[in-house]
Design a protein around this motif. Structure first.
Motif, PDB file in Angstrom:
ATOM      1  N   TYR A  57       0.813  -1.217   0.000  1.00  0.00           N
ATOM      2  CA  TYR A  57       0.000   0.000   0.000  1.00  0.00           C
ATOM      3  C   TYR A  57       0.846   1.265   0.000  1.00  0.00           C
ATOM      4  CZ  TYR A  57      -3.370  -3.524   1.229  1.00  0.00           C
ATOM      5  OH  TYR A  57      -4.138  -4.650   1.218  1.00  0.00           O
ATOM      6  N   THR A  58       2.161   1.139  -0.092  1.00  0.00           N
ATOM      7  CA  THR A  58       3.044   2.305  -0.066  1.00  0.00           C
ATOM      8  C   THR A  58       3.450   2.768  -1.457  1.00  0.00           C
ATOM      9  OG1 THR A  58       5.024   0.941   0.144  1.00  0.00           O
ATOM     10  CG2 THR A  58       3.957   1.662   2.184  1.00  0.00           C
ATOM     11  N   GLY A  59       2.960   2.126  -2.494  1.00  0.00           N
ATOM     12  CA  GLY A  59       3.269   2.542  -3.854  1.00  0.00           C
ATOM     13  C   GLY A  59       4.008   1.475  -4.630  1.00  0.00           C
ATOM     14  N   PRO A  60       4.502   1.851  -5.809  1.00  0.00           N
ATOM     15  CA  PRO A  60       5.154   0.863  -6.677  1.00  0.00           C
ATOM     16  C   PRO A  60       6.414   0.250  -6.065  1.00  0.00           C
ATOM     17  CG  PRO A  60       4.941   2.985  -7.805  1.00  0.00           C
ATOM     18  CD  PRO A  60       4.386   3.143  -6.441  1.00  0.00           C
ATOM     19  N   TRP A  61       7.204   1.030  -5.325  1.00  0.00           N
ATOM     20  CA  TRP A  61       8.432   0.470  -4.756  1.00  0.00           C
ATOM     21  C   TRP A  61       8.120  -0.562  -3.690  1.00  0.00           C
ATOM     22  CZ3 TRP A  61      12.125   0.862  -7.846  1.00  0.00           C
ATOM     23  CH2 TRP A  61      12.327   2.007  -8.608  1.00  0.00           C
ATOM     24  N   GLY A  62       7.082  -0.328  -2.911  1.00  0.00           N
ATOM     25  CA  GLY A  62       6.678  -1.312  -1.920  1.00  0.00           C
ATOM     26  C   GLY A  62       6.188  -2.597  -2.561  1.00  0.00           C
ATOM     27  N   LEU A  64       7.075  -3.692  -5.527  1.00  0.00           N
ATOM     28  CA  LEU A  64       8.241  -4.370  -6.097  1.00  0.00           C
ATOM     29  C   LEU A  64       9.067  -5.051  -5.009  1.00  0.00           C
ATOM     30  CD1 LEU A  64       9.452  -1.912  -8.874  1.00  0.00           C
ATOM     31  CD2 LEU A  64       8.397  -4.153  -9.177  1.00  0.00           C
ATOM     32  N   TYR A  65       9.131  -4.444  -3.826  1.00  0.00           N
ATOM     33  CA  TYR A  65       9.859  -5.063  -2.721  1.00  0.00           C
ATOM     34  C   TYR A  65       9.211  -6.381  -2.316  1.00  0.00           C
ATOM     35  CZ  TYR A  65      11.962  -5.772   1.848  1.00  0.00           C
ATOM     36  OH  TYR A  65      12.615  -6.321   2.912  1.00  0.00           O
ATOM     37  N   VAL A  66       7.893  -6.367  -2.141  1.00  0.00           N
ATOM     38  CA  VAL A  66       7.188  -7.596  -1.770  1.00  0.00           C
ATOM     39  C   VAL A  66       7.301  -8.632  -2.889  1.00  0.00           C
ATOM     40  CG1 VAL A  66       4.943  -8.579  -1.160  1.00  0.00           C
ATOM     41  CG2 VAL A  66       5.645  -6.396  -0.185  1.00  0.00           C
ATOM     42  N   LEU A  67       7.227  -8.183  -4.146  1.00  0.00           N
ATOM     43  CA  LEU A  67       7.406  -9.110  -5.265  1.00  0.00           C
ATOM     44  C   LEU A  67       8.800  -9.722  -5.242  1.00  0.00           C
ATOM     45  CD1 LEU A  67       6.136 -10.274  -7.903  1.00  0.00           C
ATOM     46  CD2 LEU A  67       7.341  -8.440  -9.081  1.00  0.00           C
ATOM     47  N   GLY A  68       9.808  -8.923  -4.921  1.00  0.00           N
ATOM     48  CA  GLY A  68      11.169  -9.448  -4.800  1.00  0.00           C
ATOM     49  C   GLY A  68      11.295 -10.493  -3.710  1.00  0.00           C
ATOM     50  N   LEU A  69      10.604 -10.263  -2.586  1.00  0.00           N
ATOM     51  CA  LEU A  69      10.603 -11.266  -1.521  1.00  0.00           C
ATOM     52  C   LEU A  69       9.963 -12.564  -1.995  1.00  0.00           C
ATOM     53  CD1 LEU A  69       9.566  -9.141   1.571  1.00  0.00           C
ATOM     54  CD2 LEU A  69      11.746 -10.285   1.208  1.00  0.00           C
ATOM     55  N   ILE A  70       8.851 -12.430  -2.706  1.00  0.00           N
ATOM     56  CA  ILE A  70       8.166 -13.635  -3.206  1.00  0.00           C
ATOM     57  C   ILE A  70       9.040 -14.342  -4.236  1.00  0.00           C
ATOM     58  CG2 ILE A  70       6.153 -14.457  -4.477  1.00  0.00           C
ATOM     59  CD1 ILE A  70       4.569 -12.166  -3.137  1.00  0.00           C
ATOM     60  N   MET A  71       9.723 -13.584  -5.106  1.00  0.00           N
ATOM     61  CA  MET A  71      10.613 -14.212  -6.087  1.00  0.00           C
ATOM     62  C   MET A  71      11.750 -14.938  -5.382  1.00  0.00           C
ATOM     63  SD  MET A  71      10.848 -11.703  -9.412  1.00  0.00           S
ATOM     64  CE  MET A  71      11.553 -10.319  -8.593  1.00  0.00           C
ATOM     65  N   GLY A  72      12.321 -14.326  -4.352  1.00  0.00           N
ATOM     66  CA  GLY A  72      13.368 -14.986  -3.586  1.00  0.00           C
ATOM     67  C   GLY A  72      12.880 -16.248  -2.911  1.00  0.00           C
ATOM     68  N   LEU A  73      11.649 -16.198  -2.423  1.00  0.00           N
ATOM     69  CA  LEU A  73      11.053 -17.375  -1.800  1.00  0.00           C
ATOM     70  C   LEU A  73      10.860 -18.504  -2.806  1.00  0.00           C
ATOM     71  CD1 LEU A  73       9.630 -18.627   0.703  1.00  0.00           C
ATOM     72  CD2 LEU A  73       7.543 -17.553  -0.112  1.00  0.00           C
ATOM     73  N   MET A  74      10.518 -18.158  -4.037  1.00  0.00           N
ATOM     74  CA  MET A  74      10.302 -19.189  -5.058  1.00  0.00           C
ATOM     75  C   MET A  74      11.619 -19.788  -5.552  1.00  0.00           C
ATOM     76  SD  MET A  74       7.152 -19.550  -5.365  1.00  0.00           S
ATOM     77  CE  MET A  74       6.500 -18.857  -3.882  1.00  0.00           C
ATOM     78  N   VAL A  75      12.661 -18.966  -5.648  1.00  0.00           N
ATOM     79  CA  VAL A  75      13.934 -19.452  -6.196  1.00  0.00           C
ATOM     80  C   VAL A  75      14.768 -20.173  -5.139  1.00  0.00           C
ATOM     81  CG1 VAL A  75      16.104 -18.723  -7.251  1.00  0.00           C
ATOM     82  CG2 VAL A  75      13.969 -17.720  -8.015  1.00  0.00           C
ATOM     83  N   ILE A  76      14.822 -19.627  -3.921  1.00  0.00           N
ATOM     84  CA  ILE A  76      15.639 -20.213  -2.861  1.00  0.00           C
ATOM     85  C   ILE A  76      14.764 -20.422  -1.619  1.00  0.00           C
ATOM     86  CG2 ILE A  76      17.776 -20.014  -1.542  1.00  0.00           C
ATOM     87  CD1 ILE A  76      18.634 -17.881  -3.583  1.00  0.00           C
ATOM     88  N   PRO A  77      13.901 -21.427  -1.621  1.00  0.00           N
ATOM     89  CA  PRO A  77      13.001 -21.605  -0.477  1.00  0.00           C
ATOM     90  C   PRO A  77      13.672 -22.208   0.751  1.00  0.00           C
ATOM     91  CG  PRO A  77      12.615 -23.328  -2.079  1.00  0.00           C
ATOM     92  CD  PRO A  77      13.623 -22.393  -2.686  1.00  0.00           C
ATOM     93  N   GLY A  78      14.840 -22.806   0.595  1.00  0.00           N
ATOM     94  CA  GLY A  78      15.480 -23.505   1.711  1.00  0.00           C
ATOM     95  C   GLY A  78      15.739 -22.624   2.917  1.00  0.00           C
ATOM     96  N   GLY A  79      16.239 -21.435   2.702  1.00  0.00           N
ATOM     97  CA  GLY A  79      16.513 -20.526   3.814  1.00  0.00           C
ATOM     98  C   GLY A  79      15.250 -20.105   4.531  1.00  0.00           C
TER      99      GLY A  79
END
Length: 128
Positions: A57-62, A64-79
């Motif tokens: 809800y903070t705008g496009p950068w927020g 994109l940040y959450v999307l980056g977290l989700i992408m990281g979760l999909m690529v490297i879920p082990g951590g």
């Protein structure tokens, strides 16, 4: 090869790289605005994502940040699985086609970043 030819090749690679980065940002913004609610509904048991969901809800950068977290979760879920930040059941139930798109987008962004760093190294050290 002459210096002019090398500079022309360097310029073409840099233009293609910047264009690719802008295209990836556009695709990321599309996914962040069009598919975010669906992604969050599949990851409702993942604390690493849910504690940061207010950022959409903070705008496009927020977003994109959450999307980056989700992408990281999909690529490297082990951590995320090791420290309890993700739910294995949520990852298993996440749509495979969207998981592939997110992983491909993240790997493309990293590849373009490596090309950009290589171009910066060439511009700094490679010219003779």
């Amino acid at each position: 090869m002459s210096q002019y030819t090398a500079d022309t090749i360097f310029l073409c690679i840099a233009i293609i790289d910047f264009g690719g980065i802008f295209i990836c940002i556009g695709i990321g913004l599309y996914l962040a605005y069009a598919k975010m609610e669906m992604m969050l509904s599949h990851l409702k048991n993942c604390p690493a994502i849910m504690i940061r969901v207010f950022l959409i809800y903070t705008g496009p950068w927020g977003r994109l940040y959450v999307l980056g977290l989700i992408m990281g979760l999909m690529v490297i879920p082990g951590g995320f699985l090791r420290d309890g930040g993700a739910s294995a059941e949520d990852l298993k139930n996440f749509p495979a086609s969207l998981k592939y798109k997110l992983a491909f987008l993240l790997k493309t962004i990293w590849g373009l970043l490596v090309v950009m760093c290589g171009g910066a190294a060439y511009a700094t050290f490679g010219r003779g």
